[in-house]
Design a protein around this motif. Structure first.
Motif, PDB file in Angstrom:
ATOM      1  N   VAL A  67       0.622  -1.150  -0.094  1.00  0.00           N
ATOM      2  CA  VAL A  67       0.004   0.031   0.079  1.00  0.00           C
ATOM      3  C   VAL A  67       0.797   1.245   0.061  1.00  0.00           C
ATOM      4  N   VAL A  68       2.035   1.333   0.977  1.00  0.00           N
ATOM      5  CA  VAL A  68       2.685   2.553   1.081  1.00  0.00           C
ATOM      6  C   VAL A  68       3.324   2.691  -0.263  1.00  0.00           C
ATOM      7  N   ARG A  69       3.769   1.861  -1.067  1.00  0.00           N
ATOM      8  CA  ARG A  69       4.367   2.076  -2.281  1.00  0.00           C
ATOM      9  C   ARG A  69       3.586   2.825  -3.368  1.00  0.00           C
ATOM     10  N   LEU A  70       2.106   2.895  -3.026  1.00  0.00           N
ATOM     11  CA  LEU A  70       1.302   3.476  -3.968  1.00  0.00           C
ATOM     12  C   LEU A  70       0.986   4.753  -3.714  1.00  0.00           C
ATOM     13  N   LEU A  71       1.362   5.212  -2.594  1.00  0.00           N
ATOM     14  CA  LEU A  71       1.133   6.612  -1.909  1.00  0.00           C
ATOM     15  C   LEU A  71       2.232   7.591  -2.604  1.00  0.00           C
ATOM     16  N   PRO A  72       1.810   8.766  -2.631  1.00  0.00           N
ATOM     17  CA  PRO A  72       2.920   9.849  -3.028  1.00  0.00           C
ATOM     18  C   PRO A  72       3.946  10.268  -2.238  1.00  0.00           C
ATOM     19  N   ARG A  73       3.605   9.934  -0.740  1.00  0.00           N
ATOM     20  CA  ARG A  73       4.608  10.172   0.031  1.00  0.00           C
ATOM     21  C   ARG A  73       4.521   9.107   1.212  1.00  0.00           C
ATOM     22  N   GLU A  74       5.569   9.088   1.764  1.00  0.00           N
ATOM     23  CA  GLU A  74       5.667   8.107   3.181  1.00  0.00           C
ATOM     24  C   GLU A  74       5.078   8.346   4.451  1.00  0.00           C
ATOM     25  N   PRO A  75       4.415   7.509   5.092  1.00  0.00           N
ATOM     26  CA  PRO A  75       3.826   7.914   6.491  1.00  0.00           C
ATOM     27  C   PRO A  75       5.045   7.973   7.492  1.00  0.00           C
ATOM     28  N   LEU A  76       4.851   8.954   8.440  1.00  0.00           N
ATOM     29  CA  LEU A  76       5.909   9.078   9.362  1.00  0.00           C
ATOM     30  C   LEU A  76       6.159   7.845  10.275  1.00  0.00           C
ATOM     31  N   PHE A  77       5.034   7.023  10.351  1.00  0.00           N
ATOM     32  CA  PHE A  77       5.361   5.706  10.980  1.00  0.00           C
ATOM     33  C   PHE A  77       3.913   4.915  10.396  1.00  0.00           C
ATOM     34  N   ILE A  78       3.934   3.682  11.004  1.00  0.00           N
ATOM     35  CA  ILE A  78       2.852   2.732  10.602  1.00  0.00           C
ATOM     36  C   ILE A  78       2.569   1.907  11.918  1.00  0.00           C
ATOM     37  N   VAL A  79       1.309   1.706  12.320  1.00  0.00           N
ATOM     38  CA  VAL A  79       0.948   0.630  13.553  1.00  0.00           C
ATOM     39  C   VAL A  79       0.215  -0.321  12.835  1.00  0.00           C
ATOM     40  N   SER A  80       0.756  -1.494  12.658  1.00  0.00           N
ATOM     41  CA  SER A  80       0.066  -2.691  12.006  1.00  0.00           C
ATOM     42  C   SER A  80      -0.346  -3.767  13.211  1.00  0.00           C
ATOM     43  N   ALA A  81      -1.010  -4.630  12.335  1.00  0.00           N
ATOM     44  CA  ALA A  81      -1.516  -5.594  13.284  1.00  0.00           C
ATOM     45  C   ALA A  81      -0.259  -6.558  14.003  1.00  0.00           C
ATOM     46  N   ASP A  82       0.808  -6.304  13.447  1.00  0.00           N
ATOM     47  CA  ASP A  82       2.006  -7.137  13.833  1.00  0.00           C
ATOM     48  C   ASP A  82       2.553  -6.332  15.350  1.00  0.00           C
ATOM     49  N   ASP A  83       2.078  -4.918  15.246  1.00  0.00           N
ATOM     50  CA  ASP A  83       2.825  -3.947  16.450  1.00  0.00           C
ATOM     51  C   ASP A  83       1.905  -4.171  17.840  1.00  0.00           C
ATOM     52  N   VAL A  84       0.731  -4.796  17.917  1.00  0.00           N
ATOM     53  CA  VAL A  84      -0.084  -4.588  19.086  1.00  0.00           C
ATOM     54  C   VAL A  84      -0.535  -6.304  19.220  1.00  0.00           C
ATOM     55  N   LYS A  85      -0.903  -6.151  20.574  1.00  0.00           N
ATOM     56  CA  LYS A  85      -1.234  -7.680  21.002  1.00  0.00           C
ATOM     57  C   LYS A  85      -3.019  -7.536  20.752  1.00  0.00           C
ATOM     58  N   ARG A  86      -3.618  -6.557  21.099  1.00  0.00           N
ATOM     59  CA  ARG A  86      -5.107  -6.492  20.855  1.00  0.00           C
ATOM     60  C   ARG A  86      -5.248  -5.502  19.584  1.00  0.00           C
ATOM     61  N   HIS A  87      -6.342  -5.936  18.867  1.00  0.00           N
ATOM     62  CA  HIS A  87      -6.522  -5.219  17.633  1.00  0.00           C
ATOM     63  C   HIS A  87      -7.691  -4.283  17.691  1.00  0.00           C
ATOM     64  N   LYS A  88      -8.146  -3.504  16.806  1.00  0.00           N
ATOM     65  CA  LYS A  88      -9.325  -2.669  16.652  1.00  0.00           C
ATOM     66  C   LYS A  88     -10.523  -3.789  17.023  1.00  0.00           C
ATOM     67  N   PRO A  89     -11.609  -3.502  17.813  1.00  0.00           N
ATOM     68  CA  PRO A  89     -11.739  -2.242  18.502  1.00  0.00           C
ATOM     69  C   PRO A  89     -11.239  -1.686  19.943  1.00  0.00           C
ATOM     70  N   SER A  90     -10.321  -2.691  20.195  1.00  0.00           N
ATOM     71  CA  SER A  90      -9.581  -2.456  21.279  1.00  0.00           C
ATOM     72  C   SER A  90      -8.692  -0.956  20.940  1.00  0.00           C
ATOM     73  N   PRO A  91      -8.768  -0.257  22.211  1.00  0.00           N
ATOM     74  CA  PRO A  91      -7.795   1.119  22.023  1.00  0.00           C
ATOM     75  C   PRO A  91      -6.441   0.892  21.661  1.00  0.00           C
ATOM     76  N   GLU A  92      -5.923  -0.307  21.782  1.00  0.00           N
ATOM     77  CA  GLU A  92      -4.392  -0.431  21.593  1.00  0.00           C
ATOM     78  C   GLU A  92      -3.643   0.121  20.280  1.00  0.00           C
ATOM     79  N   PRO A  93      -4.296   0.010  19.289  1.00  0.00           N
ATOM     80  CA  PRO A  93      -3.623   0.379  17.985  1.00  0.00           C
ATOM     81  C   PRO A  93      -3.755   1.970  18.116  1.00  0.00           C
ATOM     82  N   TYR A  94      -4.494   2.767  18.280  1.00  0.00           N
ATOM     83  CA  TYR A  94      -4.549   4.193  18.526  1.00  0.00           C
ATOM     84  C   TYR A  94      -3.756   4.677  19.694  1.00  0.00           C
TER      85      TYR A  94
END
Length: 224
Positions: A133-160
């Motif tokens: 996805v990032v390759r398709l965007l005109p500029r890079e995000p400052l950072f990414i929080v993916s499913a790999d970075d959290v123990k509990r996923h949405k709707p848990s508050p942890e990703p945000y």
């Protein structure tokens, strides 16, 4: 004025991918159960149910677990793991037909070119998919929080919560989401400015990024 920092969901918000993923989930379940017509009928019924809509925005394995439970009563983790493995193989084998410019939500490229604010991605997808996805965007995000970075996923508050803590200090955070799971996650993390893109499940809502760009909406924050 206040400096803004954008935190964006990916699937359904930046790229039209969810229905394709659900199709591959169905194929993986059918393959596991030997293409049983009973399973197929239950699957079709469940995927079109109101209950299934509540799973939008959740992590793939969590969604698969709910699908399998609904169609077979199966909650055995070994079965879930096998089906998930079939599913991820299908996704990666077809990644270029899922993640491509044609599937980007209208106006996202223009939005990122015209708006100069830093942004981050917070997604229930895994990094091996998000890098496409990032390759398709005109500029890079400052950072990414993916499913790999959290123990509990949405709707848990942890990703945000993680994104909130990584965001540059002193910026006003604005979240862009399309799912109720994402909305709940961001709200529970204490972020109050949550814009709905595409699905119009809450307000403020814009049918795509082009409509948001043409509106005066974001300028209202600079005067706050």
């Amino acid at each position: 004025g206040v400096e803004l920092f954008f935190i964006m969901d990916v699937d359904g918000t930046i790229i039209e991918s969810e229905d394709i993923y659900f199709n591959f989930m169905a194929k993986a379940v059918e393959e596991f159960y030997g293409n049983s017509s009973i399973i197929s009928d239950k699957l079709a019924s469940f995927l079109h149910s109101e209950k299934f809509r509540t799973f939008y925005g959740m992590e793939d394995k969590d969604i698969l677990r709910e699908i399998v439970k609904a169609v077979s009563g199966e909650v055995e983790e070994n079965a879930i793991n096998t089906i998930y493995s079939i599913y991820t193989s299908l996704v990666m084998d077809n990644i270029n037909s899922i993640i491509n410019k044609d599937n980007l939500i209208n106006g996202i490229e223009e939005f990122l070119k015209i708006r100069g604010e830093d942004f981050a991605l917070v997604s229930s997808s895994h990094m091996d998919v998000l890098r496409y996805v990032v390759r398709l965007l005109p500029r890079e995000p400052l950072f990414i929080v993916s499913a790999d970075d959290v123990k509990r996923h949405k709707p848990s508050p942890e990703p945000y919560e993680r994104a909130r803590d990584m965001a540059p200090l002193g910026r006003k955070l604005i979240v862009f989401e399309d799912s109720i799971a994402g909305l709940r996650s961001a709200r529970a993390a204490g972020i109050n400015d949550i814009v709905c893109i595409r699905t119009c499940k809450w307000k403020p809502c814009f049918k795509d990024w082009e409509e948001l760009l043409k509106s005066n909406f974001l300028s209202t924050f600079s005067s706050k």
